[in-house]
Design an enzyme around this catalytic site. Structure first.
Site, PDB file in Angstrom:
ATOM      1  N   HIS A  57      30.829  52.452  -0.408  1.00  0.00           N
ATOM      2  CA  HIS A  57      32.013  51.635   0.397  1.00  0.00           C
ATOM      3  C   HIS A  57      32.806  51.107  -0.776  1.00  0.00           C
ATOM      4  O   HIS A  57      32.195  50.878  -1.930  1.00  0.00           O
ATOM      5  CB  HIS A  57      31.131  50.603   1.123  1.00  0.00           C
ATOM      6  N   GLU A  59      33.525  48.061  -1.344  1.00  0.00           N
ATOM      7  CA  GLU A  59      32.996  46.894  -2.115  1.00  0.00           C
ATOM      8  C   GLU A  59      31.964  47.383  -3.175  1.00  0.00           C
ATOM      9  O   GLU A  59      31.848  46.842  -4.313  1.00  0.00           O
ATOM     10  CB  GLU A  59      32.376  45.913  -1.268  1.00  0.00           C
ATOM     11  N   CYS A  87      30.095  44.807   5.636  1.00  0.00           N
ATOM     12  CA  CYS A  87      29.082  45.314   6.333  1.00  0.00           C
ATOM     13  C   CYS A  87      28.006  44.774   6.001  1.00  0.00           C
ATOM     14  O   CYS A  87      27.836  43.949   4.765  1.00  0.00           O
ATOM     15  CB  CYS A  87      29.014  46.859   6.373  1.00  0.00           C
ATOM     16  N   CYS A  90      27.044  45.753   2.060  1.00  0.00           N
ATOM     17  CA  CYS A  90      27.871  44.948   1.111  1.00  0.00           C
ATOM     18  C   CYS A  90      27.774  43.551   0.955  1.00  0.00           C
ATOM     19  O   CYS A  90      27.932  42.973   0.043  1.00  0.00           O
ATOM     20  CB  CYS A  90      29.539  45.477   1.444  1.00  0.00           C
TER      21      CYS A  90
END
Length: 171
Positions: A57, A59, A87, A90
């Site tokens: 992801h 992040e 999410c 993260c």
């Protein structure tokens, strides 16, 4: 808290990262990490499909990069700018890395862990609680995602109508 013009500048940089994802047929999510001195020390964009790795992801990539740059897993007093609400994975990384402030664009009603589905940043038993500011450039961030998924659906329809079956990993 950062000045309005700084928040806008860094969020625009997150959108540039999101565009890099979209250019590679990834879900357009981008992230930037800024040091207390105002230097970009981490940047990332969604790479799950490219790398076949569910942890890639925006992040997570930005956090890894910032940690390498600082030579520490602690990102104390750093700020994160991301185009979509983090999410749970993260959010956990944000808590563990001690990021001070989180700014995000679009709310995520399916997996948002900063208030939309759950708010991990407000769990009292956790040892760190970043300040969170949602909805920065919300309309633009949401539109970028809507346009991307519309394009994917249209491609899928065109493929299905031509008689060829081509599974789309993104839907």
């Amino acid at each position: 808290m950062l000045a309005k013009e700084d928040k806008e500048k860094f969020m625009k940089l997150a959108f540039i990262q999101a565009q890099k994802a979209e250019d590679q047929d990834e879900v357009p999510i981008g992230a930037i990490i800024v040091s207390p001195e105002g230097e970009v020390i981490g940047e990332g964009y969604n790479r799950r499909e490219l790398d076949e790795d569910s942890t890639q992801h925006a992040e997570m990539i930005a956090i890894r990069q910032a940690c390498r740059k600082l030579g520490s897993w602690r990102l104390i007093d750093c700020c994160l700018f991301v185009t979509l609400e983090p999410c749970p994975m993260c959010a956990g990384a944000i808590i563990n890395s001690r990021i001070k402030e989180v700014y995000y664009g679009a709310f995520d009603p399916k997996a948002g862990a900063a208030g939309s589905v759950v708010d991990l940043f407000k769990v009292e038993k956790f040892n760190h609680h970043p300040q969170v500011y949602g909805g920065l450039y919300q309309v633009q961030a949401a539109q970028m995602l809507k346009d991307f998924f519309r394009k994917i659906r249209n491609k899928q329809k065109a493929t299905n109508n031509s008689g060829k079956k081509s599974p789309n990993k993104l839907l």
